[in-house]
Motif scaffolding. Structure first.
Motif, short mmCIF file in Angstrom:
data_model
loop_
_atom_site.label_atom_id
_atom_site.label_comp_id
_atom_site.label_asym_id
_atom_site.label_seq_id
_atom_site.Cartn_x
_atom_site.Cartn_y
_atom_site.Cartn_z
N GLY A 160 -1.31 -0.61 -0.15
CA GLY A 160 -1.28 0.84 -0.29
C GLY A 160 -2.54 1.49 0.24
N PHE A 161 -3.67 0.87 -0.02
CA PHE A 161 -4.96 1.37 0.46
C PHE A 161 -5.00 1.36 1.99
CE2 PHE A 161 -9.50 0.64 1.45
CZ PHE A 161 -10.03 1.79 0.88
N MET A 162 -4.56 0.27 2.60
CA MET A 162 -4.64 0.13 4.05
C MET A 162 -3.60 0.98 4.78
SD MET A 162 -7.30 -1.53 4.35
CE MET A 162 -7.30 -1.61 6.12
N ILE A 163 -2.42 1.12 4.21
CA ILE A 163 -1.39 1.91 4.90
C ILE A 163 -1.76 3.39 4.90
CG2 ILE A 163 0.22 2.36 3.01
CD1 ILE A 163 2.48 1.62 5.00
N THR A 164 -2.54 3.81 3.91
CA THR A 164 -3.03 5.19 3.89
C THR A 164 -3.93 5.44 5.10
OG1 THR A 164 -2.93 5.19 1.49
CG2 THR A 164 -4.28 6.89 2.51
N PHE A 165 -4.77 4.47 5.45
CA PHE A 165 -5.61 4.60 6.63
C PHE A 165 -4.78 4.59 7.91
CE2 PHE A 165 -8.91 3.10 3.69
CZ PHE A 165 -9.82 4.13 3.88
N ILE B 135 -2.78 7.47 12.73
CA ILE B 135 -1.68 7.98 13.56
C ILE B 135 -1.73 9.50 13.62
CG2 ILE B 135 0.83 8.15 13.74
CD1 ILE B 135 0.92 5.29 12.61
N LEU B 136 -2.03 10.13 12.50
CA LEU B 136 -2.16 11.59 12.47
C LEU B 136 -3.30 12.04 13.39
CD1 LEU B 136 -1.52 14.38 11.25
CD2 LEU B 136 -3.08 13.81 9.40
N ARG B 137 -4.42 11.37 13.29
CA ARG B 137 -5.58 11.73 14.10
C ARG B 137 -5.33 11.50 15.59
NH1 ARG B 137 -11.00 8.52 13.49
NH2 ARG B 137 -9.35 7.01 13.64
N GLN C 265 13.90 3.31 13.90
CA GLN C 265 12.76 2.44 13.58
C GLN C 265 11.98 2.99 12.38
OE1 GLN C 265 9.83 2.33 16.72
NE2 GLN C 265 9.38 0.17 16.31
N MET C 266 11.71 4.28 12.39
CA MET C 266 10.97 4.88 11.27
C MET C 266 11.79 4.82 9.98
SD MET C 266 8.66 8.09 12.54
CE MET C 266 9.98 9.07 13.22
N LEU C 267 13.07 5.15 10.07
CA LEU C 267 13.92 5.12 8.88
C LEU C 267 14.07 3.71 8.33
CD1 LEU C 267 16.64 7.71 9.90
CD2 LEU C 267 14.96 7.95 8.07
N GLN C 268 14.12 2.72 9.20
CA GLN C 268 14.20 1.33 8.74
C GLN C 268 12.93 0.94 7.99
OE1 GLN C 268 14.73 -1.57 11.84
NE2 GLN C 268 15.50 -3.09 10.41
N GLY C 269 11.79 1.32 8.52
CA GLY C 269 10.52 1.05 7.82
C GLY C 269 10.46 1.75 6.48
N ILE C 270 10.95 2.98 6.43
CA ILE C 270 10.97 3.73 5.17
C ILE C 270 11.89 3.05 4.17
CG2 ILE C 270 11.70 5.91 4.13
CD1 ILE C 270 10.80 7.26 6.81
N ALA C 271 13.08 2.65 4.62
CA ALA C 271 14.03 1.99 3.72
C ALA C 271 13.45 0.68 3.18
CB ALA C 271 15.35 1.72 4.44
N ILE C 272 12.77 -0.06 4.02
CA ILE C 272 12.17 -1.32 3.57
C ILE C 272 11.08 -1.06 2.53
CG2 ILE C 272 10.68 -3.24 4.32
CD1 ILE C 272 12.35 -3.24 6.94
N CYS C 273 10.20 -0.11 2.81
CA CYS C 273 9.11 0.18 1.87
C CYS C 273 9.63 0.68 0.53
CB CYS C 273 8.14 1.18 2.48
SG CYS C 273 7.18 0.50 3.85
N GLY D 110 6.91 9.87 9.52
CA GLY D 110 7.66 8.68 9.09
C GLY D 110 6.76 7.68 8.38
N TYR D 111 5.57 7.50 8.90
CA TYR D 111 4.62 6.59 8.27
C TYR D 111 4.19 7.12 6.89
CZ TYR D 111 4.01 3.44 12.21
OH TYR D 111 4.21 2.50 13.17
N LEU D 112 4.09 8.43 6.77
CA LEU D 112 3.72 9.02 5.48
C LEU D 112 4.79 8.75 4.43
CD1 LEU D 112 1.75 10.76 3.84
CD2 LEU D 112 3.09 12.75 4.58
N VAL D 113 6.06 8.91 4.79
CA VAL D 113 7.15 8.66 3.84
C VAL D 113 7.21 7.17 3.49
CG1 VAL D 113 9.63 8.86 3.44
CG2 VAL D 113 8.43 10.66 4.66
#
Length: 154
Positions: A99-104, A109-111, A45-53, A126-129
């Motif tokens: 880009g602004f919103m995905i940074t939040f 998720i980190l917090r 799931q994470m790798l698919q999101g990364i590949a799409i982005c 995964g979200y960071l990548v």
């Protein structure tokens, strides 16, 4: 710029290849020995999101979007230029907001300390990548916007 685009395309392709590999291995293990890859679903799931982005980044710059040009092709060059300027401006503005919103989202998720179940992997990585892929998209959308609006390249 072509080398940078090539590197981004290779990154997106590598992530997509990993998704295919995990999916194949997961299916093979599940149906042959009734086992699974630990956190295989989460990793896929994470790798698919990364590949799409990251894939969006190359598509944005290379102009390989799905387009409908029924109205556009009937216009004269001046109106086509106006349409191009408006479209690339909206595209750039959208990816700036995204880009602004995905940074939040990464920060949230980190917090929250979200981790995978089997391997206890941090989900924020995964979200960071993936968000880095969107920020690369923003850079490439800005470059394409500059070329179309100010340099008047088609």
């Amino acid at each position: 710029m072509n080398r940078f685009i090539g590197a981004v395309e290779r990154a997106a392709g590598a992530f997509l290849g990993l998704v295919a590999l995990i999916t194949f291995a997961e299916a093979l293990l599940r149906y042959s020995v009734a086992r699974h890859i630990p956190d295989g679903f989460i990793l896929g799931q994470m790798l698919q999101g990364i590949a799409i982005c990251w894939g969006i980044a190359t598509t944005t710059y290379a102009d390989r979007h799905v387009t409908v040009e029924a109205l556009y092709t009937t216009l004269n060059a001046r109106w086509q230029r106006i349409f191009d300027a408006a479209a690339y401006s909206l595209n750039f503005a959208f990816f700036a907001a995204f880009g602004f919103m995905i940074t939040f989202k990464v920060y949230d998720i980190l917090r929250a300390g979200e981790r995978s179940i089997d391997l206890n992997l941090p989900i924020w990585a995964g979200y960071l990548v993936a968000s880095t892929g969107i920020l690369v998209t923003l850079i490439l959308a800005g470059a394409r916007w500059w070329q179309v609006v100010w340099m008047r390249k088609p």
